[in-house]
Design an enzyme around this catalytic site. Structure first.
Site, PDB file in Angstrom:
ATOM      1  N   GLY A  81      95.324 -53.607  28.510  1.00 29.79           N
ATOM      2  CA  GLY A  81      94.197 -53.324  29.470  1.00 29.79           C
ATOM      3  C   GLY A  81      94.037 -54.112  29.990  1.00 29.79           C
ATOM      4  O   GLY A  81      94.116 -55.262  29.539  1.00 29.79           O
ATOM      5  N   ARG A 145     101.718 -51.544  28.283  1.00 31.63           N
ATOM      6  CA  ARG A 145     101.298 -52.098  27.170  1.00 31.63           C
ATOM      7  C   ARG A 145     102.390 -51.714  26.530  1.00 31.63           C
ATOM      8  O   ARG A 145     102.968 -51.238  25.330  1.00 31.63           O
ATOM      9  CB  ARG A 145     100.346 -50.233  26.572  1.00 31.63           C
ATOM     10  N   ASP A 175      93.973 -57.785  20.106  1.00 32.91           N
ATOM     11  CA  ASP A 175      94.298 -57.737  18.916  1.00 32.91           C
ATOM     12  C   ASP A 175      95.808 -57.354  18.418  1.00 32.91           C
ATOM     13  O   ASP A 175      96.832 -58.597  17.698  1.00 32.91           O
ATOM     14  CB  ASP A 175      93.437 -57.217  18.110  1.00 32.91           C
ATOM     15  N   ASP A 176      96.520 -56.557  19.493  1.00 27.40           N
ATOM     16  CA  ASP A 176      97.736 -56.107  19.183  1.00 27.40           C
ATOM     17  C   ASP A 176      98.622 -56.900  19.551  1.00 27.40           C
ATOM     18  O   ASP A 176      99.985 -57.127  19.294  1.00 27.40           O
ATOM     19  CB  ASP A 176      98.023 -54.430  19.709  1.00 27.40           C
ATOM     20  N   LYS A 202      91.906 -62.031  24.870  1.00 28.05           N
ATOM     21  CA  LYS A 202      90.932 -61.015  25.878  1.00 28.05           C
ATOM     22  C   LYS A 202      90.889 -59.403  25.636  1.00 28.05           C
ATOM     23  O   LYS A 202      91.618 -59.183  24.605  1.00 28.05           O
ATOM     24  CB  LYS A 202      92.577 -60.670  27.089  1.00 28.05           C
ATOM     25  N   THR A 203      90.193 -59.309  25.747  1.00 22.35           N
ATOM     26  CA  THR A 203      89.391 -57.981  25.920  1.00 22.35           C
ATOM     27  C   THR A 203      88.048 -57.198  26.230  1.00 22.35           C
ATOM     28  O   THR A 203      87.227 -58.565  25.506  1.00 22.35           O
ATOM     29  CB  THR A 203      89.571 -57.022  23.901  1.00 22.35           C
ATOM     30  N   ASP A 205      86.466 -55.505  25.135  1.00 24.81           N
ATOM     31  CA  ASP A 205      86.209 -54.157  23.705  1.00 24.81           C
ATOM     32  C   ASP A 205      84.827 -55.422  23.115  1.00 24.81           C
ATOM     33  O   ASP A 205      84.035 -55.143  22.021  1.00 24.81           O
ATOM     34  CB  ASP A 205      86.842 -53.598  23.380  1.00 24.81           C
ATOM     35  N   MET A 250      82.692 -48.061  27.478  1.00 23.43           N
ATOM     36  CA  MET A 250      83.145 -48.514  26.718  1.00 23.43           C
ATOM     37  C   MET A 250      83.689 -49.194  25.514  1.00 23.43           C
ATOM     38  O   MET A 250      82.372 -49.418  25.369  1.00 23.43           O
ATOM     39  CB  MET A 250      84.458 -49.436  27.631  1.00 23.43           C
ATOM     40  N   ARG A 252      85.902 -48.294  21.910  1.00 20.80           N
ATOM     41  CA  ARG A 252      86.467 -46.573  21.035  1.00 20.80           C
ATOM     42  C   ARG A 252      85.883 -47.315  20.030  1.00 20.80           C
ATOM     43  O   ARG A 252      86.006 -46.850  18.780  1.00 20.80           O
ATOM     44  CB  ARG A 252      87.937 -46.705  21.362  1.00 20.80           C
ATOM     45  N   ARG A 429      87.075 -53.360  34.431  1.00 18.83           N
ATOM     46  CA  ARG A 429      87.723 -53.925  34.062  1.00 18.83           C
ATOM     47  C   ARG A 429      88.632 -55.204  35.222  1.00 18.83           C
ATOM     48  O   ARG A 429      89.272 -56.466  34.487  1.00 18.83           O
ATOM     49  CB  ARG A 429      88.516 -53.174  33.412  1.00 18.83           C
TER      50      ARG A 429
END
Length: 552
Positions: A81, A145, A175-176, A202-203, A205, A250, A252, A429
């Site tokens: 994202g 993705r 993380d992924d 990066k994120t 969240d 945001m 999850r 974002r």
């Protein structure tokens, strides 16, 4: 192409670097620190990463650059994202690369990791990259993705790198994506490809965080963007004095965004998913908790308020998780066809009533009908409930309405309740990055090249001491394997970077918990306003409340 005045001005902004990175690349040396080990499951992680495990943490310092001189051809990928500041990571990487040797080349693989697999790329030059400096978004090369996780994919990636003479790949992701970067780095090392892999955190969240990563990029800008809107809504609520605003944000897997927005704006209610899980709160208890604030404010003549809801909160409610599991079982295989063949919702409801346990049916029965139907109509490709599509802000406002109706009958509540709903997600974002994210991201990219130049592989670009001015930031790197543990994914043990949840004994949550009772009843709103780019440092370069409290 038409560009705005702000965009034009931001092109000219010169991002601040940590002092040691400003010395000139010829004057940057490496100091090696301790050997590392993974956060958990050390033996298993070591066995999976024999070539990249246990390496040293490193810090860059002022001194003679001893890296061997060679032409560098680097590939960069944006993964997952969007997050504000991604463009500046690429710009920092490009500038360091070209400052070292004009002959160095930067390939941008398009649309995420699939660009590497499909050999779909562009080669950056000054004219192209200058259009993206200090701007939001990932449109410089696009994102995707696709996961890099199979030996077949790695072999293709190695071939593409060989074809172009690529010496290193920089993967910018969460993380992924950084887990994938570590696995790719191990493959490249095992097969002596000579290609290094560097990750960048990066994120928006905020859940890619640990003792080494003080904050992932994009979190600062996104939470300030959401907080501006929440502050605007609070001011409107306090002006109109007749609406309760339920605002989903945001987050999850973790509630860092909700908590930071609450610290910045002081709403009447903010749910924290991790607390809901720790206290094993039911939907009914959460609804009562919000209804208490509504009722107490109504008793003071204030029939308005603001509640912040993290998007993933329902997944943290134990009884709701059980309900979802039972629904997935109920509609497994041929039973789904039998259910879908039923002509009316009444027939389907009877089917559900017959198939759920008494406890789960009690939970299902209190849900608004629109949410009930959502649970059964929206399935993912595996036939499971898509929990992320549940409009939790509407769910909780409906449950609160029911609670207040009951209290009216009991004579314990006599106010008005008019809920309005908002979801803040995409708005944050791709926002123009704050000065903090512009500086941080540029530093991450510049620093990633230093790691490449010194030959590191399977490392994460690391900038720390972030609560201080940029001149005092510390640049370095750490093996990605240090952040890993083993988790069960799709029936298999997989090495993954551990997600950081909100710590209920951490300073940011404790500060929030110490003030929320007052915020619930009184009107203590704070209006942060728009992100400021020009002016005094205490206005333009401030970090998040979360980071400031953590580093007190």
């Amino acid at each position: 192409m038409e560009i705005s005045s702000l965009q034009k001005a931001r092109y000219a902004y010169n991002p601040k670097l940590p002092a040691m990175l400003r010395n000139g690349i010829a004057n940057i040396c490496v100091k090696e620190g301790e050997e590392t080990q993974s956060v958990a499951d050390q033996e298993k992680i070591k066995a999976l990463f024999p070539n990249t495990y246990g390496k040293h943490e490193i810090t860059f310092e002022k001194g003679e650059n001893t890296a061997p001189a060679k032409k560098q051809v680097v590939g960069v990928i944006l993964s997952g994202g969007q997050a504000p500041g991604g463009h500046n990571v690429v710009c920092g990487l490009y500038d360091a690369l070209k400052a070292t040797n004009k002959e160095n080349v930067l390939y941008g693989f398009k649309k995420g990791p699939s660009g590497l697999l499909e050999d779909d790329y562009l080669i950056f030059d000054d004219e192209y990259i200058d259009q993206f400096r200090n701007t939001g978004g990932f449109d410089i090369i696009g994102s995707g993705r696709t996961k890099l996780e199979t030996k077949e994919q790695f072999a293709v990636a190695a071939e593409v790198c060989k074809k172009h003479g690529i010496t290193a790949i920089v993967i910018i992701g969460g993380d992924d994506s950084n887990t994938n970067a570590a696995v790719l780095a191990e493959y490249f090392a095992e097969n002596n490809t000579g290609v290094q892999v560097i990750g960048c955190p990066k994120t928006i969240d905020g859940d890619l965080k640990n003792e080494d990563i003080e904050c992932s990029f994009g979190f600062d800008t996104a939470t300030k963007t959401y907080s501006e809107i929440i502050g605007n809504i609070e001011r409107d609520a306090n002006s109109a004095k007749k609406y309760w605003h339920f605002i989903k944000v945001m987050g999850r897997s973790a509630s860092h965004v909700a908590l930071e927005c609450a610290l910045e704006t002081q709403p009447n209610v903010c749910l924290i998913s991790e607390e809901v899980a720790a206290k094993k709160m039911s939907l009914s208890e959460i609804a009562d908790y919000i209804a208490d604030s509504v009722a107490n404010r109504a008793a003071k003549g204030m029939n308005f308020g603001v509640a912040i809801i993290p998007e993933g909160v329902v997944e943290f409610v134990p009884e709701f998780s059980v309900l979802i599991h039972e629904i997935n079982e109920l509609l497994a295989g041929a039973k789904a066809d039998a259910f879908n063949a039923l002509p009316t919702w009444k027939d389907k409801y009877a089917f559900i009533e017959n198939g759920l346990t008494k406890e789960s049916m009690a939970v299902f029965a209190i849900l608004p009908e629109s949410i009930q139907q959502q649970l059964f109509l929206e399935r993912d490709p595996h036939g499971n409930v898509q929990v992320s599509l549940i409009e939790s802000e509407k769910l909780f406002s409906a449950l609160v309405k029911d609670k207040l109706s009951q209290r009216k009958k009991d004579g314990t509540y006599n106010g008005k309740f008019n809920p309005l709903h908002h979801f803040l997600g995409y708005e944050g974002r791709c926002a123009f990055p704050s000065n903090f994210d512009s500086d941080y991201c540029y530093s991450l990219g510049y620093n990633a090249f230093m790691l490449i130049q010194y030959g590191y592989n399977g490392y994460l670009s690391k900038i720390s001491n972030l609560s201080k001015p940029a001149s005092e930031w510390v640049a370095g790197g750490m093996p990605i394997t240090k952040m890993m543990n083993i988790e069960r994914r799709h029936g298999e043990d997989k090495p993954v970077i551990k997600k950081a949840l909100v710590e209920l004994d951490g300073k940011p949550f404790k500060f929030f918990a110490a003030h929320r009772e007052k915020w619930a009843v009184e009107t203590c709103y704070v209006y942060p306003g728009a992100i400021q780019y020009y002016g005094p440092a205490e206005v333009c370069d401030i970090t998040t409340k979360t980071l400031a409290l953590e580093k007190e």
